[in-house]
Write a protein that holds these residues in place. Structure first.
Motif, PDB file in Angstrom:
ATOM      1  N   ARG A 507      -3.237 130.772 -73.590  1.00  0.00           N
ATOM      2  CA  ARG A 507      -4.004 130.416 -72.370  1.00  0.00           C
ATOM      3  C   ARG A 507      -4.600 129.093 -72.496  1.00  0.00           C
ATOM      4  O   ARG A 507      -4.674 128.507 -73.638  1.00  0.00           O
ATOM      5  CB  ARG A 507      -4.929 131.560 -72.151  1.00  0.00           C
ATOM      6  CG  ARG A 507      -4.572 132.953 -71.759  1.00  0.00           C
ATOM      7  CD  ARG A 507      -5.761 133.743 -71.890  1.00  0.00           C
ATOM      8  NE  ARG A 507      -5.771 135.025 -71.089  1.00  0.00           N
ATOM      9  CZ  ARG A 507      -6.699 136.002 -71.094  1.00  0.00           C
ATOM     10  NH1 ARG A 507      -7.825 135.897 -71.430  1.00  0.00           N
ATOM     11  NH2 ARG A 507      -6.459 137.129 -70.528  1.00  0.00           N
ATOM     12  N   THR A 508      -4.315 128.466 -71.574  1.00  0.00           N
ATOM     13  CA  THR A 508      -4.913 127.327 -71.464  1.00  0.00           C
ATOM     14  C   THR A 508      -6.697 127.386 -70.856  1.00  0.00           C
ATOM     15  O   THR A 508      -7.261 126.385 -70.883  1.00  0.00           O
ATOM     16  CB  THR A 508      -4.262 126.185 -70.420  1.00  0.00           C
ATOM     17  OG1 THR A 508      -4.107 126.718 -69.111  1.00  0.00           O
ATOM     18  CG2 THR A 508      -2.914 125.750 -71.110  1.00  0.00           C
ATOM     19  N   ARG A 509      -6.756 128.472 -70.302  1.00  0.00           N
ATOM     20  CA  ARG A 509      -7.867 128.805 -69.602  1.00  0.00           C
ATOM     21  C   ARG A 509      -8.245 130.347 -69.510  1.00  0.00           C
ATOM     22  O   ARG A 509      -7.562 131.171 -68.959  1.00  0.00           O
ATOM     23  CB  ARG A 509      -8.187 128.200 -68.146  1.00  0.00           C
ATOM     24  CG  ARG A 509      -9.632 128.150 -67.810  1.00  0.00           C
ATOM     25  CD  ARG A 509      -9.637 127.617 -66.363  1.00  0.00           C
ATOM     26  NE  ARG A 509      -9.629 128.961 -65.295  1.00  0.00           N
ATOM     27  CZ  ARG A 509      -9.700 128.650 -63.878  1.00  0.00           C
ATOM     28  NH1 ARG A 509      -9.407 127.406 -63.268  1.00  0.00           N
ATOM     29  NH2 ARG A 509      -9.800 129.616 -63.002  1.00  0.00           N
ATOM     30  N   THR A 510      -9.554 130.712 -69.820  1.00  0.00           N
ATOM     31  CA  THR A 510      -9.904 132.100 -69.541  1.00  0.00           C
ATOM     32  C   THR A 510     -10.767 132.172 -68.263  1.00  0.00           C
ATOM     33  O   THR A 510     -11.692 131.469 -68.369  1.00  0.00           O
ATOM     34  CB  THR A 510     -10.702 132.808 -70.742  1.00  0.00           C
ATOM     35  OG1 THR A 510      -9.643 132.720 -71.767  1.00  0.00           O
ATOM     36  CG2 THR A 510     -10.943 134.186 -70.537  1.00  0.00           C
ATOM     37  N   ASP A 511     -10.328 133.021 -67.362  1.00  0.00           N
ATOM     38  CA  ASP A 511     -11.156 133.197 -66.175  1.00  0.00           C
ATOM     39  C   ASP A 511     -12.544 133.939 -66.355  1.00  0.00           C
ATOM     40  O   ASP A 511     -12.482 134.710 -67.283  1.00  0.00           O
ATOM     41  CB  ASP A 511     -10.344 133.882 -65.086  1.00  0.00           C
ATOM     42  CG  ASP A 511      -9.046 132.976 -64.502  1.00  0.00           C
ATOM     43  OD1 ASP A 511      -9.180 131.753 -64.690  1.00  0.00           O
ATOM     44  OD2 ASP A 511      -8.308 133.854 -64.094  1.00  0.00           O
ATOM     45  N   ALA A 512     -13.496 133.668 -65.586  1.00  0.00           N
ATOM     46  CA  ALA A 512     -14.732 134.405 -65.703  1.00  0.00           C
ATOM     47  C   ALA A 512     -14.564 135.946 -65.229  1.00  0.00           C
ATOM     48  O   ALA A 512     -13.711 136.095 -64.720  1.00  0.00           O
ATOM     49  CB  ALA A 512     -15.714 133.686 -64.787  1.00  0.00           C
ATOM     50  N   LYS A 513     -15.286 136.607 -66.111  1.00  0.00           N
ATOM     51  CA  LYS A 513     -15.198 138.194 -65.487  1.00  0.00           C
ATOM     52  C   LYS A 513     -16.091 138.130 -64.326  1.00  0.00           C
ATOM     53  O   LYS A 513     -17.129 137.976 -64.341  1.00  0.00           O
ATOM     54  CB  LYS A 513     -15.676 139.065 -66.730  1.00  0.00           C
ATOM     55  CG  LYS A 513     -14.764 139.169 -67.960  1.00  0.00           C
ATOM     56  CD  LYS A 513     -14.676 140.568 -68.345  1.00  0.00           C
ATOM     57  CE  LYS A 513     -13.392 140.492 -69.420  1.00  0.00           C
ATOM     58  NZ  LYS A 513     -12.861 142.121 -69.427  1.00  0.00           N
ATOM     59  N   ILE A 514     -15.357 138.962 -63.268  1.00  0.00           N
ATOM     60  CA  ILE A 514     -16.258 139.067 -62.067  1.00  0.00           C
ATOM     61  C   ILE A 514     -16.137 140.683 -61.699  1.00  0.00           C
ATOM     62  O   ILE A 514     -15.411 141.526 -61.980  1.00  0.00           O
ATOM     63  CB  ILE A 514     -15.269 138.402 -60.841  1.00  0.00           C
ATOM     64  CG1 ILE A 514     -14.961 136.944 -61.117  1.00  0.00           C
ATOM     65  CG2 ILE A 514     -16.000 138.724 -59.491  1.00  0.00           C
ATOM     66  CD1 ILE A 514     -16.189 136.199 -61.134  1.00  0.00           C
TER      67      ILE A 514
END
Length: 814
Positions: A507-514
């Protein structure tokens, strides 16, 4: 919501009339002496003009007698009804006058309807006290119209169960026969028969989505026995449905707020129930390229008077589709249980579905600088082989109805669903005329937890010459869901010449948990009043609704939460001009959950406040007995949304409100069997969709709303070949006119037409019923863009037609 018939106490929504009557005959036979007086005593009856079968049902229910009716005898017959004081004998004689039918005893306490020519043993109804009317093999609600593809009566939520000629709404109910003969695997396969409905996502995609009357409808807005939110979110298997109700226009009054706020219409699946006749069927299926599967359908009734019923449906299908490296595996198991007594009806459904798709197709996005791609040049699957969509849904519902007395009933239902979804996907956003796009890999998880409750009371009574059917209902819906995932490094792709790339691993970025909580609640009251011997039916209703949404991002409460409420009035009127012609009009409005910003916008997952939709509609319904025509004109208004232009390369536009859209439309639908052995099903819809009060000083005012064709048309035909018993040839055509991709109306896709052809052959081998079916979908193998995306702009993008597909099945009935 329960399904009830007007002016018919002790009615059943989810069970068969024939079995109810059988149990009542056995249980109440001892009361025969008390009924002798009842048969000759006079009392007041009110049976409106209608089909003969419907009138007999109503009269027998009011009178407290039992009558077994073969639907074939009363098909196509009508009666002017009756209103006044009669004995039971006199009432039946009046209803049957001129019908060529008479009554014949079939036992000490049971009677049947026979042709008058066979009336050697016919007689007046003897004294008896048996309640109900028997319609063999099906409940009145499922009574098939001529041709068998459409049901006369459907469940209409708060308004109960109505014959289509007595409903102030535009609605079509497709029968299980239509589901089987269309070889419908998912809901999208069935809705292809309806001109008001169009699919807006690829058949080989992650999920199904639709438009009704030009407005978006998500799978989460499909109800199951009147309960929202318990159907699988991304794809619904048709093997679990006995019938499918399609209601056109806002449905907030009849069913309450839908989870995603659909305003163009609603879809309701009716669960399967065991019938008096044992059911044991196996269906083997094949769909090209190499999808092979099987389905079982088993139903039994048992116990005293057949009070208990069990129905099980199971499906397993797996294999490659027509698209490169695309494989679909689907599994379904649904168990339906029911119990019925003189006053109490209970039912329970539990189910589990799983669907795994390798290389699911995405909608094709078009950047501002690129022209509309050429659909005819897309010959290969542009989704990478490592993409996937894995969904798992477990759901259940418990329903109950209890008759307190002959004119008062209480009911309730609870439902729940637990779902887990896991995706690896990438957008397809075309950058130039060469079809280049940037592959942006993303993994995405979504977990959902749904709870829903409904309860109400229904009362029938008279005030002088005016009849009333009053319903008071309350409902509560909750859905909690959590989204998560991450992004991976970009790489180049091409729509016309896809090149395989390695599966991403870092991964280049982990998304926020919504995390989001939805809480919807409401209370509704309606009264359907009958005037002039029920030739005029006026429905007045209102629903108070509250919408509460809270969301958190990485544990921090978001700024887009809201808590709003609204009282929404509705009115409908129906006038039975003649026995064959009904005229109607309605006004409906309702509160809908606000839109959610799509993943293609800079404010992804932002939640917008609720909005109000409004509809005005007028129409006519003409029933010729074996063939029916319905027509409607309508206007629906709701706020419009759009994703604004990107401020620069690589920067996503912002999603938000942009004025309102007004859909003015005309619909014409036909169904039935105008000639013996020849059936028609289809119609046409015209929509003039305009934008008003748009952003930037009304820059796009007067333009056509995106993803809304001006014309939709469908026509399906079946012909029973006279020379070969059991052989039926089928054909179906679908058409949609051109559509715009954007509010500015600068990008447009062409019109499209699809043709399907097929045949089925039914025969017997010893005692086994065999039906062979074969269909070629998109027989011309047309390569078209069939949709410009969701009509509300929350999910833009082009949907590619499914290639020519061969579908074969063999059903064995033991």
């Amino acid at each position: 919501m329960p399904s009830l018939t007007r002016h018919r106490p002790r009615l059943v929504s989810s069970i068969s009339y024939s079995t109810v009557c059988l149990s009542l005959m056995l249980g109440l036979g001892a009361m025969a002496p008390l009924a002798a007086h009842a048969q000759t005593a006079e009392r007041t009856f009110s049976v409106p003009a209608s089909s003969l079968g419907e009138a007999l049902s109503r009269f027998a229910s009011q009178a407290g007698v039992s009558l077994s009716v073969d639907p074939a005898l009363v098909s196509g017959r009508s009666t002017p009804g009756l209103s006044g004081t009669y004995s039971v004998d006199e009432g039946f004689m009046r209803l049957l006058q001129g019908s060529g039918l008479s009554l014949q005893p079939v036992g000490a306490q049971a009677y049947t309807l026979v042709p008058a020519a066979d009336d050697a043993g016919a007689m007046e109804i003897a004294p008896t006290a048996i309640t109900g009317v028997t319609l063999p093999s099906e409940s009145l609600e499922g009574e098939r119209y001529a041709g068998g593809q459409v049901a006369r009566r459907s469940s209409q939520g708060l308004l109960g169960s109505r014959d289509f000629m007595e409903s102030p709404l535009s609605m079509t109910t497709y029968t299980s026969e239509a589901v089987k003969n269309n070889q419908a695997r998912t809901l999208a396969d069935l809705t292809a028969s309806d001109p008001a409905v169009r699919s807006t996502n690829p058949a080989g995609g992650r999920f199904e989505q639709f438009t009704i009357r030009g407005f978006s409808l998500f799978n989460s807005d499909v109800s199951y026995g009147g309960l929202y939110g318990i159907m699988p979110t991304y794809s619904i298997d048709m093997e679990m449905a006995d019938r499918v109700d399609i209601l056109r226009g806002p449905t907030q009054l009849v069913n309450g707020i839908s989870p995603r706020g659909s305003v163009g219409g609603g879809i309701n699946l009716v669960p399967k129930r065991a019938t008096d006749k044992p059911i044991t069927e196996f269906t083997g299926t094949y769909a090209s390229d190499s999808q092979v599967g099987g389905a079982v359908d088993v139903g039994r009734r048992f116990g005293e008077d057949n009070r208990f019923g069990v129905r099980f449906n199971g499906v397993k299908q797996s294999g490659d589709t027509e698209w490169d490296h695309q494989k679909v595996n689907r599994e379904m198991a649904v168990l339906g249980l029911d119990f019925r007594d003189e006053r109490l009806r209970l039912s329970m459904d539990v189910g589990h579905t799983e669907r795994d798709t390798d290389a699911p197709q995405e909608r094709v996005l078009v950047s501002d600088a690129a022209p509309v791609p050429r659909a005819s040049d897309v010959r290969h699957n542009y989704a990478q082989a490592w993409t996937k969509a894995k969904t798992s849904d477990t759901f259940g519902a418990l329903r109950g109805e209890y008759d307190i007395d002959d004119s008062l009933m209480v009911y309730g239902a609870v439902g729940a669903r637990k779902s887990n979804h896991d995706f690896v996907r990438h957008n397809v956003s075309i950058l130039n005329a060469a079809g280049d796009f940037t592959i942006q890999p993303r993994d995405f998880t979504r977990d959902e937890d749904v709870r829903t409750v409904n309860a109400g009371v229904r009362k029938w009574f008279q005030t002088g010459p005016v009849s009333h059917e009053v319903n008071l209902a309350a409902d509560y819906f909750s859905m909690d869901f959590e989204n998560g995932g991450g992004r991976y490094a970009n790489r180049p792709g091409n729509l016309y010449n896809p090149v395989a790339t390695p599966e991403p691993t870092v991964r280049t970025r982990t998304d926020a948990k919504i995390y989001t909580e939805n809480r919807f609640s409401g209370v509704a009251l309606s009264d359907t009043m009958g005037f002039l011997e029920d030739r005029v039916l006026l429905t007045l209703g209102a629903r108070w609704q509250r919408v509460k949404v809270d969301d958190w991002e990485n544990g921090i409460k978001g700024e887009t939460s809201y808590d709003e409420e609204k009282l929404s009035p509705s009115v409908g009127v129906l006038f039975k001009a003649t026995d064959q012609l009904s005229l109607y009009a309605n006004y409906m409005e309702g509160l809908s959950q606000g839109k959610i910003a799509p993943s293609t916008s800079s404010n992804e997952d932002d939640i917008f406040p609720p909005f109000i939709s409004r509809q005005l509609e007028a129409g006519a319904k003409y029933d010729m007995g074996k063939f029916a025509i319905t027509a409607a004109v309508f206007r629906i208004k709701q706020p419009a949304y759009e994703t604004g232009d990107a401020p620069g390369p690589g920067i996503r536009g912002t999603f938000g409100p942009s004025g309102k859209r007004v859909n003015d439309g005309i619909e014409l639908n036909v169904f039935g069997e105008p000639i013996d052995g020849f059936r028609l099903l289809g119609g046409v819809m015209y929509i003039d969709s305009n934008l008003e009060d748009t952003n930037n000083g009304g820059a796009t005012d007067g333009n056509r709303a995106p993803a809304t064709p001006e014309y939709n048309a469908n026509l399906g035909a079946e012909w029973d070949v006279p020379a070969v018993q059991g052989l039926t040839l089928t054909a179906r055509s679908m058409y949609s006119s051109s559509q715009y991709l954007d509010q500015a109306n600068t990008k447009e896709i062409d019109s499209w037409t699809r043709y399907d052809v097929g045949a089925r052959y039914a025969f017997k081998v010893d005692e086994t019923d065999v039906t062979l079916r074969g269909t070629v979908e998109n027989v011309a193998n047309s390569r078209d863009w069939i949709s410009a995306g969701a009509s509300d702009d929350s999910e833009p993008g082009l949907t590619l037609a499914t290639p020519r597909t061969f579908v074969l099945s063999a059903t064995l009935g033991f």
